[in-house]
Design a protein around this motif. Sequence first.
Motif, PDB file in Angstrom:
ATOM      1  N   SER A 136       5.639 -21.621  -6.191  1.00  0.00           N
ATOM      2  CA  SER A 136       4.225 -21.390  -5.871  1.00  0.00           C
ATOM      3  C   SER A 136       3.325 -21.544  -7.090  1.00  0.00           C
ATOM      4  O   SER A 136       2.131 -21.303  -6.998  1.00  0.00           O
ATOM      5  CB  SER A 136       4.033 -19.967  -5.321  1.00  0.00           C
ATOM      6  OG  SER A 136       4.515 -19.861  -4.012  1.00  0.00           O
ATOM      7  N   SER A 137       3.917 -21.866  -8.235  1.00  0.00           N
ATOM      8  CA  SER A 137       3.133 -21.925  -9.452  1.00  0.00           C
ATOM      9  C   SER A 137       3.569 -23.125 -10.277  1.00  0.00           C
ATOM     10  O   SER A 137       4.764 -23.305 -10.523  1.00  0.00           O
ATOM     11  CB  SER A 137       3.363 -20.630 -10.249  1.00  0.00           C
ATOM     12  OG  SER A 137       2.691 -20.687 -11.477  1.00  0.00           O
ATOM     13  N   GLN A 138       2.606 -23.936 -10.695  1.00  0.00           N
ATOM     14  CA  GLN A 138       2.956 -25.064 -11.584  1.00  0.00           C
ATOM     15  C   GLN A 138       2.336 -24.821 -12.953  1.00  0.00           C
ATOM     16  O   GLN A 138       2.990 -24.268 -13.834  1.00  0.00           O
ATOM     17  CB  GLN A 138       2.515 -26.381 -10.951  1.00  0.00           C
ATOM     18  CG  GLN A 138       3.392 -26.744  -9.755  1.00  0.00           C
ATOM     19  CD  GLN A 138       3.117 -28.115  -9.209  1.00  0.00           C
ATOM     20  OE1 GLN A 138       3.020 -29.075  -9.958  1.00  0.00           O
ATOM     21  NE2 GLN A 138       2.984 -28.198  -7.885  1.00  0.00           N
ATOM     22  N   CYS A 139       1.064 -25.161 -13.172  1.00  0.00           N
ATOM     23  CA  CYS A 139       0.493 -24.847 -14.485  1.00  0.00           C
ATOM     24  C   CYS A 139       0.377 -23.334 -14.660  1.00  0.00           C
ATOM     25  O   CYS A 139       0.385 -22.825 -15.771  1.00  0.00           O
ATOM     26  CB  CYS A 139      -0.864 -25.517 -14.672  1.00  0.00           C
ATOM     27  SG  CYS A 139      -2.231 -24.660 -13.866  1.00  0.00           S
ATOM     28  N   GLY A 140       0.242 -22.626 -13.560  1.00  0.00           N
ATOM     29  CA  GLY A 140       0.243 -21.172 -13.607  1.00  0.00           C
ATOM     30  C   GLY A 140      -1.089 -20.532 -13.922  1.00  0.00           C
ATOM     31  O   GLY A 140      -1.192 -19.310 -13.951  1.00  0.00           O
ATOM     32  N   TYR A 141      -2.113 -21.341 -14.150  1.00  0.00           N
ATOM     33  CA  TYR A 141      -3.378 -20.754 -14.563  1.00  0.00           C
ATOM     34  C   TYR A 141      -4.014 -19.917 -13.464  1.00  0.00           C
ATOM     35  O   TYR A 141      -4.582 -18.859 -13.715  1.00  0.00           O
ATOM     36  CB  TYR A 141      -4.352 -21.849 -15.025  1.00  0.00           C
ATOM     37  CG  TYR A 141      -5.361 -21.304 -15.972  1.00  0.00           C
ATOM     38  CD1 TYR A 141      -5.031 -21.088 -17.309  1.00  0.00           C
ATOM     39  CD2 TYR A 141      -6.617 -20.927 -15.539  1.00  0.00           C
ATOM     40  CE1 TYR A 141      -5.936 -20.520 -18.182  1.00  0.00           C
ATOM     41  CE2 TYR A 141      -7.534 -20.371 -16.411  1.00  0.00           C
ATOM     42  CZ  TYR A 141      -7.183 -20.173 -17.727  1.00  0.00           C
ATOM     43  OH  TYR A 141      -8.078 -19.615 -18.597  1.00  0.00           O
ATOM     44  N   CYS A 142      -3.875 -20.384 -12.230  1.00  0.00           N
ATOM     45  CA  CYS A 142      -4.466 -19.653 -11.101  1.00  0.00           C
ATOM     46  C   CYS A 142      -3.588 -18.494 -10.655  1.00  0.00           C
ATOM     47  O   CYS A 142      -4.027 -17.642  -9.886  1.00  0.00           O
ATOM     48  CB  CYS A 142      -4.649 -20.603  -9.920  1.00  0.00           C
ATOM     49  SG  CYS A 142      -3.061 -21.097  -9.184  1.00  0.00           S
ATOM     50  N   THR A 143      -2.329 -18.497 -11.082  1.00  0.00           N
ATOM     51  CA  THR A 143      -1.316 -17.629 -10.472  1.00  0.00           C
ATOM     52  C   THR A 143      -1.617 -16.132 -10.576  1.00  0.00           C
ATOM     53  O   THR A 143      -1.492 -15.417  -9.574  1.00  0.00           O
ATOM     54  CB  THR A 143       0.076 -17.956 -11.062  1.00  0.00           C
ATOM     55  OG1 THR A 143       0.287 -19.363 -10.940  1.00  0.00           O
ATOM     56  CG2 THR A 143       1.173 -17.221 -10.316  1.00  0.00           C
ATOM     57  N   PRO A 144      -2.030 -15.607 -11.744  1.00  0.00           N
ATOM     58  CA  PRO A 144      -2.327 -14.165 -11.783  1.00  0.00           C
ATOM     59  C   PRO A 144      -3.395 -13.769 -10.768  1.00  0.00           C
ATOM     60  O   PRO A 144      -3.271 -12.739 -10.100  1.00  0.00           O
ATOM     61  CB  PRO A 144      -2.804 -13.945 -13.223  1.00  0.00           C
ATOM     62  CG  PRO A 144      -2.194 -15.055 -14.008  1.00  0.00           C
ATOM     63  CD  PRO A 144      -2.170 -16.237 -13.082  1.00  0.00           C
ATOM     64  N   LEU A 194      -8.891 -20.717  -6.288  1.00  0.00           N
ATOM     65  CA  LEU A 194      -8.634 -22.155  -6.349  1.00  0.00           C
ATOM     66  C   LEU A 194      -7.324 -22.419  -7.083  1.00  0.00           C
ATOM     67  O   LEU A 194      -7.071 -21.864  -8.146  1.00  0.00           O
ATOM     68  CB  LEU A 194      -9.762 -22.865  -7.097  1.00  0.00           C
ATOM     69  CG  LEU A 194     -11.139 -22.781  -6.450  1.00  0.00           C
ATOM     70  CD1 LEU A 194     -12.166 -23.477  -7.331  1.00  0.00           C
ATOM     71  CD2 LEU A 194     -11.121 -23.404  -5.070  1.00  0.00           C
ATOM     72  N   CYS A 195      -6.484 -23.264  -6.467  1.00  0.00           N
ATOM     73  CA  CYS A 195      -5.293 -23.769  -7.150  1.00  0.00           C
ATOM     74  C   CYS A 195      -5.370 -25.280  -7.082  1.00  0.00           C
ATOM     75  O   CYS A 195      -5.431 -25.859  -6.009  1.00  0.00           O
ATOM     76  CB  CYS A 195      -4.013 -23.280  -6.467  1.00  0.00           C
ATOM     77  SG  CYS A 195      -2.542 -23.997  -7.239  1.00  0.00           S
ATOM     78  N   ARG A 196      -5.396 -25.914  -8.243  1.00  0.00           N
ATOM     79  CA  ARG A 196      -5.607 -27.364  -8.233  1.00  0.00           C
ATOM     80  C   ARG A 196      -4.304 -28.123  -8.317  1.00  0.00           C
ATOM     81  O   ARG A 196      -4.268 -29.320  -8.100  1.00  0.00           O
ATOM     82  CB  ARG A 196      -6.550 -27.773  -9.368  1.00  0.00           C
ATOM     83  CG  ARG A 196      -5.925 -27.651 -10.723  1.00  0.00           C
ATOM     84  CD  ARG A 196      -6.899 -27.722 -11.868  1.00  0.00           C
ATOM     85  NE  ARG A 196      -6.200 -27.326 -13.082  1.00  0.00           N
ATOM     86  CZ  ARG A 196      -5.537 -28.166 -13.865  1.00  0.00           C
ATOM     87  NH1 ARG A 196      -5.507 -29.444 -13.598  1.00  0.00           N
ATOM     88  NH2 ARG A 196      -4.920 -27.719 -14.935  1.00  0.00           N
ATOM     89  N   CYS A 197      -3.177 -27.490  -8.658  1.00  0.00           N
ATOM     90  CA  CYS A 197      -1.978 -28.315  -8.821  1.00  0.00           C
ATOM     91  C   CYS A 197      -0.784 -27.944  -7.941  1.00  0.00           C
ATOM     92  O   CYS A 197       0.066 -28.801  -7.725  1.00  0.00           O
ATOM     93  CB  CYS A 197      -1.559 -28.419 -10.282  1.00  0.00           C
ATOM     94  SG  CYS A 197      -1.341 -26.886 -11.150  1.00  0.00           S
ATOM     95  N   THR A 198      -0.706 -26.750  -7.414  1.00  0.00           N
ATOM     96  CA  THR A 198       0.479 -26.422  -6.606  1.00  0.00           C
ATOM     97  C   THR A 198       0.291 -26.801  -5.149  1.00  0.00           C
ATOM     98  O   THR A 198       1.184 -27.364  -4.529  1.00  0.00           O
ATOM     99  CB  THR A 198       0.791 -24.914  -6.697  1.00  0.00           C
ATOM    100  OG1 THR A 198       1.175 -24.624  -8.023  1.00  0.00           O
ATOM    101  CG2 THR A 198       1.909 -24.529  -5.754  1.00  0.00           C
ATOM    102  N   GLY A 199      -0.882 -26.505  -4.617  1.00  0.00           N
ATOM    103  CA  GLY A 199      -1.055 -26.612  -3.161  1.00  0.00           C
ATOM    104  C   GLY A 199      -0.721 -25.264  -2.567  1.00  0.00           C
ATOM    105  O   GLY A 199       0.099 -24.515  -3.103  1.00  0.00           O
TER     106      GLY A 199
HETATM  107 FE1  FES Z   1      -2.020 -24.853 -11.519  1.00  0.00          FE
HETATM  108 FE2  FES Z   1      -2.603 -23.284  -9.466  1.00  0.00          FE
HETATM  109  S1  FES Z   1      -0.642 -23.613 -10.374  1.00  0.00           S
HETATM  110  S2  FES Z   1      -3.979 -24.319 -10.744  1.00  0.00           S
END
Ligand code: FES
Length: 310
Positions: free
Chosen positions: A104-112, A141-146
Amino acid sequence: MQSATNFILNGEATSVEARPDTTVLDMLRTKLDRKGTKEGCAEGDCGACTILFKRHGATTAHPEPANACIMTLAQVEGGEITTVEGVGNGVMSDLQARMAENGSSQCGYCTPGIVMALSGLLMRTPEPQEDEIHDALAGNLCRCTGYKPIVDAAKAAVGEQLYGTAKRGAALPFSASASVDGSTVIRPHTVDELLAAKAEHPEAVLLAGGTDLAVPLAGYEAEWREIITTGTVAELRALHATATEYEIGAAVTWEELMHAVADDYPSFATLIRRFGSTQIRSMGTVGGNVGTASPIGDGPPSMIALGSTI
Ligand code: FES
Ligand code: FES
């Protein structure tokens, strides 16, 4: 007049000396070294900064998601803040573990922020329907995981205990005013006190939820020398229904109004559901929406159509 702001942070009584117009996000990251809470847009749109907040004197059992980037220290006195460091009691919560396992997390920036928005939902609604999960994520907003794995993780975590410590709910001192480095907040308890404060400090910012007013603060484009809070005034927090009308205090939040009118005015409640996000609705107030006189304010058109008076 005192200089500290007192609140519970992740179950611990906490005291911070900083200007009352400091954003909670800045306070967390720069004063308390809690860097799990992220800054994305710094204007209440992306949800990266989502925390859970329970205001002083709140009667609801659970805290609500809020955007730390547009919330100020002036508003948190005597309240309870939970950040992403505070879920799971030092180990990953069930939701966090499921999000990690299913990608559920790729870059992880939105994750917290997503973890906090969903934690707020799962605390309020242990077995949410899919549309409730989508609603809870409307401000993130999550721009990379979906969103599919994120929604799947929330569904799988249904019914889990997310966090809890024995220290929560401790009584805290509540200071009616504070002043640090040229920024002062007055927190009146009654309308009379509020009017007296405003007469004495005519230039003071009248701060309700701050979801509109605090955007320039978050962008370091403004500073407030004097603040008077409305959310501490019991009369302005009251919401009464009679046989013929609702009397809505100016500091009632849109989230509170949405739940209150859901049975009598379901189409109005549906419209409010489209109003910002849970994070915005849980802080933004009816009076603030009218008082800022924004040409894009969501509340006034429907309230005019419903025959409201002020
Ligand atoms: Fe990258 Fe959500 S995991 S913005
Ligand atoms: Fe985007 Fe706060 S940083 S909502």
